[in-house]
Each structure stands twice: as structure tokens, then as C-alpha cells.
Motif scaffolding. Sequence first.
Motif, PDB file in Angstrom:
ATOM      1  N   GLU A 156       0.839  -1.191   0.000  1.00 49.65           N
ATOM      2  CA  GLU A 156       0.000   0.000   0.000  1.00 49.65           C
ATOM      3  C   GLU A 156       0.877   1.245   0.000  1.00 49.65           C
TER       4      GLU A 156
ATOM      5  N   THR B  23       0.261   5.563   0.220  1.00 50.26           N
ATOM      6  CA  THR B  23      -0.644   6.703   0.347  1.00 50.26           C
ATOM      7  C   THR B  23       0.163   7.970   0.112  1.00 50.26           C
TER       8      THR B  23
ATOM      9  N   ARG C 126      -9.120   8.124  -3.955  1.00 45.01           N
ATOM     10  CA  ARG C 126      -8.652   9.488  -3.761  1.00 45.01           C
ATOM     11  C   ARG C 126      -9.672  10.245  -2.933  1.00 45.01           C
TER      12      ARG C 126
ATOM     13  N   LEU D  97      -5.343  13.084  -0.487  1.00 39.03           N
ATOM     14  CA  LEU D  97      -4.790  11.746  -0.263  1.00 39.03           C
ATOM     15  C   LEU D  97      -5.151  10.844  -1.430  1.00 39.03           C
ATOM     16  N   SER D  98      -4.165  10.112  -1.925  1.00 41.47           N
ATOM     17  CA  SER D  98      -4.385   9.078  -2.932  1.00 41.47           C
ATOM     18  C   SER D  98      -3.838   7.780  -2.369  1.00 41.47           C
ATOM     19  N   MET D  99      -4.686   6.754  -2.329  1.00 44.56           N
ATOM     20  CA  MET D  99      -4.304   5.462  -1.762  1.00 44.56           C
ATOM     21  C   MET D  99      -4.277   4.412  -2.868  1.00 44.56           C
TER      22      MET D  99
ATOM     23  N   ASN E 148      -3.073   0.367  -3.990  1.00 42.85           N
ATOM     24  CA  ASN E 148      -2.767  -0.976  -3.480  1.00 42.85           C
ATOM     25  C   ASN E 148      -2.330  -1.877  -4.617  1.00 42.85           C
TER      26      ASN E 148
END
Length: 168
Positions: A79, A81, A135, A143-145, A147
Amino acid sequence: MPPASTLSELYAFEKYFEDSAVTFIEAHTSVEVFASASLENFVTPRIEISFRAMEAVEPSDSPISLGLDEYRKYTGVFEATIITDSSVGGTQTRAFHLDLVGKVRATMLRTQPNWNGTTLPWYGIKLIRQISFDRTTDGDLELSMLNWDVYFSIRSTAFPTTTTTPAP
């Protein structure tokens, strides 16, 4: 690289994957990267990463060394972020944020040599692919996550020459 000194050291997957990723993501993005459970002060821009080993994958291989019949193949989730703050002097814009997202994606492409025998001498990456993206904003923070699924194996040369772990 010599084999792991203990089985405990060899099976600390999260430590070695995160430590490796900090190095190459920082080099490619020029942004500070924080591994899971980091206690550093909150600064932006920043990239927070974490690796979670998941299940052992069938079938178990033939004995590895010293007669061990253990799993050598695993799945995991990596992950990342990306966090930026638009209130910081006009430099952490939407365009800057999305450029960081692109840079992180580029470092994680399966054709990149970032995770190799030098950066991860005890493990081999078999597959890495992005599986999700989300996002969001929280006030001035963007924040952009991202995976990724990771399939990896333990190299046969990584196992310690002794299978006992010393008592603490």
C-alpha cells in the motif's frame, strides 16, 4: 548476500519489503517516504507505505534445506498513500499531487528492476499488479491510496544453516 541468520529474520517479510521500497520510491519521487508505524513528525508532501504478507500459496515446495518442508510462496499487499497539503505555499497543487501518483505507479511497474536480488536478496517477486486506487480530500489535504497485489517466494539460498532460533 548470505542466508538469513534465523528463521525469524527470514520471515520478517514486512520489514524487508518496506525498507527496500522506501529507498527506491524516495529516489524516484524526491519525496520523503515513511514505512508503516513510523513515528516521524507529520510533514507534506509525504508518501506512506506498508506491506502486509498474506497467505502461503499451495503447493508447498519440496524440502528447502535441512529437511524443512515449509511454504516458500506467499501473497502480499503493498500500500502507498500519497499526501499533499494545498495550503503550503501554492507548491503542493493538484497537478503536483497527481504527478507524485504517476511517479509511484511508475516505480511499481512489474518491468521495473526495483525489487530484485540486490534490494530483496532473500525474496523473488513473481507478480506485482495494482488492484485499487482511491482518492479523497480532508480540508487542505489530498490523499491518494494505491494498493498492489504481490506474489513472492523465498529464495532457496535464503534459509539459515540452522533451523533453531536462540532463546531470548
